[in-house]
Structure formats: C-alpha cells, structure tokens
Scaffold this active site. Structure first.
Site, PDB file in Angstrom:
ATOM      1  N   ASP A 102       0.848  -1.222  -0.154  1.00  0.00           N
ATOM      2  CA  ASP A 102       0.017  -0.061  -0.116  1.00  0.00           C
ATOM      3  C   ASP A 102       0.736   1.365   0.032  1.00  0.00           C
ATOM      4  O   ASP A 102       2.009   1.226   0.380  1.00  0.00           O
ATOM      5  CB  ASP A 102      -0.795   0.092   1.187  1.00  0.00           C
ATOM      6  N   ASP A 139      -3.144  -1.312   5.622  1.00  0.00           N
ATOM      7  CA  ASP A 139      -3.726  -0.723   6.942  1.00  0.00           C
ATOM      8  C   ASP A 139      -5.001  -0.562   6.981  1.00  0.00           C
ATOM      9  O   ASP A 139      -5.534  -0.484   8.206  1.00  0.00           O
ATOM     10  CB  ASP A 139      -2.886   0.496   7.283  1.00  0.00           C
ATOM     11  N   ASP A 148      -7.921  -3.234   2.848  1.00  0.00           N
ATOM     12  CA  ASP A 148      -6.758  -4.187   2.450  1.00  0.00           C
ATOM     13  C   ASP A 148      -6.917  -5.490   3.096  1.00  0.00           C
ATOM     14  O   ASP A 148      -6.507  -6.570   2.710  1.00  0.00           O
ATOM     15  CB  ASP A 148      -5.605  -3.639   3.072  1.00  0.00           C
TER      16      ASP A 148
END
Length: 920
Positions: A334, A648, A652
């Site tokens: 990410d 996070d 996700d």
C-alpha cells in the site's frame, strides 16, 4: 419499491438525487415510522452476519492433520511398545505443543470479521415522520434519511443530496490520503470508489461540514459489508514450507516402510533369522530412520525467528509465515502510511519569479528552501516568497505542535502542510496572527473550492487572503506579484507551471491577496475579482525516509527497493490514490518507471486471464478497490508467485488474508487489517519488511541445516542396522536374545540427544553473508534437493563406516558386545559433533574461526551433549538401562581421530562442489 437484489446492485452514485428518492419510494423528510418497521422486516437489521466457523474441537483436531505429526505419533507408539515411556511422553508433548500453537493462532485469525463488525456506527440521527430521531444503527433501512455532522461515523451507505462543505475521511476504505470533498451531483457510472463524491460509505468518518443522505445500502449491501463477505470467502493458502514438509514426510514415510520391509524379508529369507527377531530388527530400523526431533526443531527454529523479527519491529501472528517471508517473490505494498508518511508536505513553491523546492518531510519544521539546487533564504532573497508563506499561514485553520517528541497536526493535512512550510522559514503562527488579526472568514466549501479570510494590516487598512484550487483562484485574479511590482496576470504561464507541478503527483493550492479599506465583514461579492496572484504550493504525502534511504546491512547504502531487487523480489505499489500521485511516488522509490500503471478502470476492463498476463509486468496500480487488490494478488499467485501484501485499512483485509504473507501496519492499521494479517509491523516501516525477509530466509536456511544435520544421524544408524542384517552380524545369545550393533533404545537415545542439543543449536545460526543477494527459491523447490540428498548420503555412509568399523574392530579385539555397541554409539555421536561445524555453512568453508567460536549456542550444545554422553557411558544407572560399558583412553583417541577425518572429508567435498560451480 426496488427489490433487495436491485438495491444492492444499483449504481446510486450515477443517479440524480430525485431519481434515487423515486426508486427508494422515499422523500427528503424521510420515511414514515410504519414504513421503516415494514422495511426492517424485509431487509433485516443493519449489521454484518456472523460467519459460522469451525468449532474449537474441530480446529484443535485439525492441527494433527500433518504427515510429520503422523511420523511423530508413530515414533511415540514404537517407543511405547519398547517400554520407553519417558521418551514417548516427550514426543507426545512435542505433538501437543505444536497443536496448541496452531490452535491459538487460527483462533486469532478468525477475529478479523469481528474487527470489521466493530467499525460500524452504534447509532444514527434520522428523519422519520418529518422529525429528527436518534435510533440504533441496526434499525436503519434503505430509504431512511440521515443527518451528518463532524465526528459522525456513517452507519450505512448513503446517497448524499444536501451538503455544506462536507468532507469525509475514507482512508480505511479507499486509501485516500486526505479527507474527500463531497457533493450532491451524480458522477460517471464507471467512477472508482474514491471518485464517487455523491456517496458516503459505512464506517467512514465526517471530518468537516454538514450533510444529509438517503440510505441506499445496509448490512451486507454496504461497501464494508461486501468486504466482509469477501474476507469470509477468501481461503488462506498453505505456506511453501508446510507443502514441502508434507511432500518430504510422505517420501520419508514410504522410504522407511520400504527399507524396513526389504530388511525384514532379506534377513528372514536369506540370512535365516527368525520372524520375531527380524520384526525387532525392522522396528529398530524404523526407530533409527524416523527423525523424531525434526518437527520439534522446525517449530523451535520458527519460534526463534519470531523472536528475532519482534526485535526488528515485525510481530508474527502465524508461525509458518516466518519462513514464508523468505520465499517471497513479490511484495504488493500500500502507499499511504506504508511507503509514505501519511503527512502532507509542501515540496514545491512557485511565484511569478521563482520556482523553489522545500526539503524536509512530515510536520516537523525542519527543512530548507532551494532554487536550482542552491540554498535560498526567503527573508533575504525574496520577500514575495515570505509573503506567500505568511499568507498561507494566516488563511489557515490548522495547527502544528510538538507533543512527546513528535510533531503532530490538528486540522486538515493540506493546511497543516502550509503551517509547517511557514515554520521552516522561521514564521511563528501565533505572532503572525497577532500582527494580522483575523476579522472575518468565508470557510472553505466544496462548491466554491476556496477559503477567504479578512485581516487587519499592520500598515493600516484590510487584507483579504484567498486560498484554494488554482483554477478558482485564477478566475478572480487580475494581476500577479512580480518583484516589488505587479504585472498583468499571465494565465498561460500559471497553467503551464501547475501542470508541471501536478505531473509530479503533487496537489496544488493557489494563494492570492486583495487590499481593502474599512471592511469589518466578508461577503461573497468581496471575493469575485480584483485579486493579485502570489503563487502556488505543491503538496504531497512524501515517501517515508526509511523507505527511501534504509540500506540493507548486506547491500551498503542502496535503497530498499534496490535491496529487494537485489534479493530477486519485485515490489508493486497498490493504492487507492490518483494515478499521477502513485506514479510520482513510485518513481521516487524506484517502483516502476513513472509511466506504466494500471488504474481500477483498466482492471475492470480485463478478464482474470488478461490480468494474470499483465500483473507481473506492472508495478503501479492506482485508484483500486478492495476487489481489485484481491484480484491482483490472486493473479500474481496464479503465475506461481509467492506474494506478500501490506496494508493498513479495512479495504486491504481481503487481500491481506489471501496473500501468502499478509503484513499490517501496527500504528496506523485498522484492527480488521491486523487480524487478517500474518505479520504486523510495529513501526509501520517498509524497511522492516526487508529485515523480515532476511530473517525468513535465515530461518529457512537454518531449517535446511537442521535437516542436513539430523538426517545423516538417522541415515547412519539405519545403515548400521541394514548392514548388520545384510552381513549377518545379528547375534543371538542366552542373555540378551537377538542383538544388533545398536539396539532400538540406544538408537532412540542418539536421536533424542543429538536433536535436543546439537541440532537445536543450528536454530540460532545468524544470517549468512549472501542471504539477501540470492534470488528467492522456487515455490515448488523440494526441501531436500539433489545436492542435499548427496550430502546426507555421503555423511551417512561415513558415519556408518566409522561406527560399524569400530564396532567390528572392538569385537575382533575380544570386547563384549556391550562395549563394542558403546564404542559404535560414541563414534556416531562424536562424528555428529564434528559434522555440526560443517553444517553451520551449507556451501561455504567451515575452516574459519567463526565456524568454531562464532556461536555460543553451538559451544553450549556440545558441552551439554558431552555431559549427557559421559553419563550414558559411565553412569551405572545409564549403563543398566542402555547396556553400556565405560571406554578406555585408546578407544576415545580413535573416536577423536575419526571425527576429525570426517570433518576434513566434508570440507573437501564442499570445496569440490564450490569449484565445480554445481552447488544449488
């Protein structure tokens, strides 16, 4: 009314608000109470379903479904039949500990769905029967009208129809770095989740403004509900190590059974031994060949890896993930909060005369100004730059302050970035506000896309400062500040500069001023024209210092992306942010070329087969949804990649669970992300992932070393039994019955003491020098390669030759069978001690000081074994239990010489393999 199925699938973001109300058979004053009750019966409560998992007993029993566990249980049964109850208890204890560890870890993983359910709001303010009511969020239904204000967590998915400067924080759902401006207008049907400005999503937070929305999705029909369903449907994959141990265990089981059967048949048919005698010989052979201590050593090695990673800020939640990290071929990371700081920072300032870069990241007021790579002091070099910084500080609602050693912001991140930039030039917010007291303000609105403040000027009169989107600010400007004068506005110049700055992935904020006299109030008519353009700020969420600069200890000063490249790992950025921003950040980090990227729309247009073909070659994925992230991870795995996924947000979680190794952020991560992951980074630092990969590779190396050490012991013992049968060395006497050179209890003793002491020392081995310069191993690579099989066979034959040769020598010298067996056992054990030093380096030479003195664990393990073996040889109780006799000095000298010869022969074999270049 629209059916439940249609309600879930409708593209509400692309419909006009009036059409939404028509389809939902609702109105702006909300539903009637009776209709809401009817719909609650129809749609069910606004909550996520509780997934039915396996019961505790089934989860516990499932931990025993492993071939190596079967081998351990078989060993326990055999030792029980031999009357060795203590050894049986030890083996069963190992099995139980393994099962308990797996049971606890699996129970923790199943909490991920609970974490998502906890994100839902507990209550909601709705309009029913035309009146405001505060109701439990579970009673919301499609068609309800809810009221939103700052601090509210959205209780359902809503189509907004009235907004006033509304901003919603959606980072956990979309990955967007800053709160999103909301509007009531419809958007394109194929807009990505982050671009649906007319929608509010369950679990997100209102940060600014007010709004009203009509509920269009509840429970499982919300975006967060769809993520929850995805998470419950995602199947975690078996780790490479578990697959390899399974294959290895199967082959070993077949080999042991085959050897025992052949030995039994040969001894009975060709040597004339009795069936009962051959049965005991076959049992002895099985005991010799089964590596009872191997599963325990694997578990302990993994546990030590967990401890090492914890010291490097990587908290492991699933034990096999330790080793899986070492085989990772792709890291999907990410952007926001992982590669970047999630702290907006001014990096570019543009006036009519100058283009400046600003160093420093985050909210700490540490940094410098540069023009053309030369230091620039705003106070002495250009007062227009000072004015731009000062007015950006004044037209601002944010504050930046230091707390507990960290600089933190209160307010909008982009405004905090302007405060920090001004502080870098030495401006103090409190002092500037006192010099230019604010009189009035026109707050920022998503409709006008600007904010204006009215101030008293120290020189007399008033000053209007306008800050906002460049296109809106330029519309009201007539001139631009040039040097000490003003010149006619050059729109083409500003458009060109804005495009240049935006191409770097930076968000733009423009600032203009207008002097006025005698005003105490600020009206919209005051901000329609007559302004002077001062300049533009370029703002970005910058890469983390650690992600750019963290050099691996084996790579020197190279960047971590290059470190991963050196280790054969491909790093891909997957983010919900805009394509331009993602490409710019990726380029700074060495991810991608700044050009090639796939957006969520591109992925939607691809079939699964097309995505499998494209995904390995694309390093930047932007504007993606949770479904896209899951599809990307799955596509890479379909190409035989071992994938680590970092994230996070709740968005996700499905991809984290699907990935071979899910990595969540410990500081900024949601509980849903943490519970779906295998590893949590305590410091949210990408460099910690590289450290964890190094530790994972070290763990796998140490497991291979343990196998390379343990199996020759078993092989040597098994060959002693086989050779004794094939050479007709089994003896029968009135006292001891049928006797082999080494009895089953003696074999079990060797297995246990070498596994508990010597092999355990290898679990503490540090990383070898080249561990991060190798490519990842192939997922289908066997645990025991042809090279390792050769090494095991080579050492097994040498151990057998030494032990059996010494056994026969002692018998020829007139020794008793007990003394000869004791000699053979000690020959095997001392050979293993010398071979331990060989095993510390699989390919490299052990003829160095590090191999002999570089590990206290090795030295302590040898000391423990020496004490145990002396007790085994000389202690009367042990002599009674194991039928041993004390050895003389001459026998020990021969044993010592054999160990040294074995060590040198293995080192010679290593040298030949290295010289041939055929080592794998």
């Amino acid at each position: 009314m629209t059916s439940e199925k249609d309600t879930a699938k409708k593209n509400w973001h692309s419909l006009d608000a009036k059409e939404v109300f028509r389809l939902l058979e609702s109105e702006e004053n909300g539903l009637k109470g009776s209709e809401a009750t009817h719909r609650l019966d129809r749609y069910g409560p606004n909550e996520l379903a509780v997934a039915k998992g396996r019961g505790a007993l089934m989860r516990f029993l499932a931990q025993f479904n492993n071939v190596l566990i079967y081998l351990l249980l078989a060993a326990a049964v055999i030792t029980g039949l031999l009357g060795e109850w203590l050894d049986m208890g030890v083996i069963l204890g190992v099995v139980l500990i393994n099962a308990l560890i797996g049971f606890v870890q699996e129970g923790k993983a199943e909490k991920s769905l609970d974490s998502i359910r906890n994100m839902l709001a507990p209550s909601a303010v709705v309009l029913r029967d035309g009146k405001k009511q505060d109701i439990p969020a579970t009673k919301l239904v499609p068609g309800d009208v809810i009221l939103l204000k700052p601090g509210d967590k959205l209780p359902a998915d809503v189509r907004l129809f009235k907004v006033r400067d509304l901003q919603i924080e959606e980072a956990a759902l979309t990955g967007e770095s800053v709160p999103v401006d909301k509007a009531a207008d419809p958007v394109e049907e194929d807009s990505s989740l982050g671009d649906r400005s007319g929608m509010g999503f369950s679990g997100t937070m209102v940060t600014y403004g007010q709004g009203r929305g009509v509920v269009v999705g509840t429970g499982k029909d919300t975006e967060i509900g769809r993520i929850s369903e995805m998470l419950s449907d995602v199947q975690s994959l078996t780790t490479p190590l578990i697959k390899q141990l399974g294959r290895f265990g199967n082959l070993l089981s077949v080999a042991i059974i085959g050897m025992a059967a052949v030995t039994f048949a040969f001894g009975y048919l060709f040597q004339g031994f009795a069936p009962g005698e051959m049965f005991m010989a076959a049992v002895g052979l099985a005991v010799a060949a089964i590596p009872e201590g191997l599963p325990a050593i694997v578990t302990i090695t993994l546990a030590i890896g967990v401890q090492r990673m914890a010291r490097r800020n990587a908290i492991i939640r699933s034990l096999p993930a330790v080793e899986t990290l070492g085989s990772v071929t792709v890291i999907c990371t990410d952007k926001t909060g992982t590669l970047t700081r999630n702290e907006m920072t001014v990096q570019t300032m543009r006036t009519a005369d100058r283009s400046l870069t600003v160093s420093g990241v985050g909210y700490a007021p540490k940094g410098h100004f540069q023009q053309d790579d030369a230091e620039f002091d705003p106070h002495t070099d250009d007062q227009n730059v000072v004015a731009l910084l000062r007015y950006g500080l004044l037209c601002n609602e944010a504050e930046v302050a230091e707390a507990e050693g960290q600089w933190k912001a209160q307010g909008a991140p982009t405004e905090a970035a302007l405060v920090t930039a001004a502080m870098k030039a030495g401006l103090v917010q409190k002092e500037e506000n006192e010099r230019y007291p604010r009189v009035d303000v026109v707050p920022f609105s998503s409709e006008h896309k600007f904010m204006a403040t009215l101030h008293r000027d120290p020189e007399g009169g008033g000053l209007i400062i306008l800050k906002g989107a460049p296109e809106k600010v330029l519309e009201v400007c007539e001139s631009q500040r040039t040097g000490e004068d003003q010149s006619k506005l050059d729109p083409d110049f500003w458009a060109q500069e804005e495009e240049r700055i935006a191409s770097r992935g930076q968000r733009l904020l423009a600032l203009a001023v207008r002097r006025v006299d005698g005003k105490d109030r600020l009206a919209m008519d005051d901000v329609r024209d007559g302004f002077t353009m001062l300049g533009v700020f370029g703002i970005i969420d910058p890469p983390r210092d650690e992600a750019v600069e963290a050099a691996g200890k084996l790579i020197g000063d190279r960047e971590p992306m290059q470190e991963c490249d050196s280790a054969g790992i491909n790093v891909k950025m997957i983010t919900g942010d805009h394509v331009a921003t993602a490409k710019a950040i990726g380029l700074k980090l060495g991810i991608g070329d700044g050009e090639n990227a796939l957006s969520g729309k591109d992925i939607d247009a691809m079939s699964d087969e097309e995505l499998r073909d494209r995904a390995p070659d694309v390093d930047v994925f932007a504007r993606v949804t949770p479904e896209h992230k899951l599809r990307i991870v799955t596509a890479l795995q379909a190409r035989n990649k071992i994938v680590a996924m970092t994230g996070d947000g709740v968005n996700d979680a499905p991809a984290l669970k699907r990935a071979d190794v899910g990595v969540a952020m410990g500081r900024s991560g949601t509980e849903a992300a943490k519970e779906a992951s295998d590893m949590v980074l305590a410091d949210d630092n990408f460099a910690s992932i590289a450290n964890a990969v190094e530790e994972g590779r070290t763990v796998y190396d140490n497991i291979k070393k343990a196998i390379l050490f343990i199996l020759p012991t078993n092989g040597g013992q098994a060959l002693v039994v086989i050779a004794a049968i094939f050479l007709g060395l089994g003896m029968a006497d009135a006292v001891n019955g049928f006797s082999l050179p080494i009895s089953p209890p003696q074999i079990l003793w060797i297995n246990m003491v070498t596994a508990v002491s010597l092999a355990l020392a290898l679990a503490f081995e540090p990383a070898e020098r080249n561990v991060m310069r190798r490519p990842p191993r192939q997922p289908d690579e066997p645990l025991v390669s042809r090279f390792l099989l050769w090494r095991i066979s080579f050492v097994s034959v040498m151990l057998t030759t030494g032990a059996l040769g010494h056994y026969l020598y002692m018998l020829d010298s007139g020794s008793t069978q007990e003394l000869a067996a004791t000699t053979a056992i000690n020959t095997l054990v001392f050979g293993q001690i010398c071979y331990l030093f060989n095993s510390r380096f699989i390919h490299e030479s052990s003829l160095n000081r590090t191999a002999f003195l570089g590990s206290s664990a090795v030295l302590w393990s040898i000391l423990v074994l020496v004490v145990l073996q002396l007790a085994f040889t000389y202690a009367p109780p042990m002599q009674f239990l194991f039928r041993t006799e004390g050895l003389g000095l001459g026998t020990w000298l021969r044993i010592f010489v054999f160990g040294i010869v074995l060590f040198l022969l293995v080192e010679g074999e290593k040298f030949l393999w290295r010289r041939s270049g055929a080592v794998h």
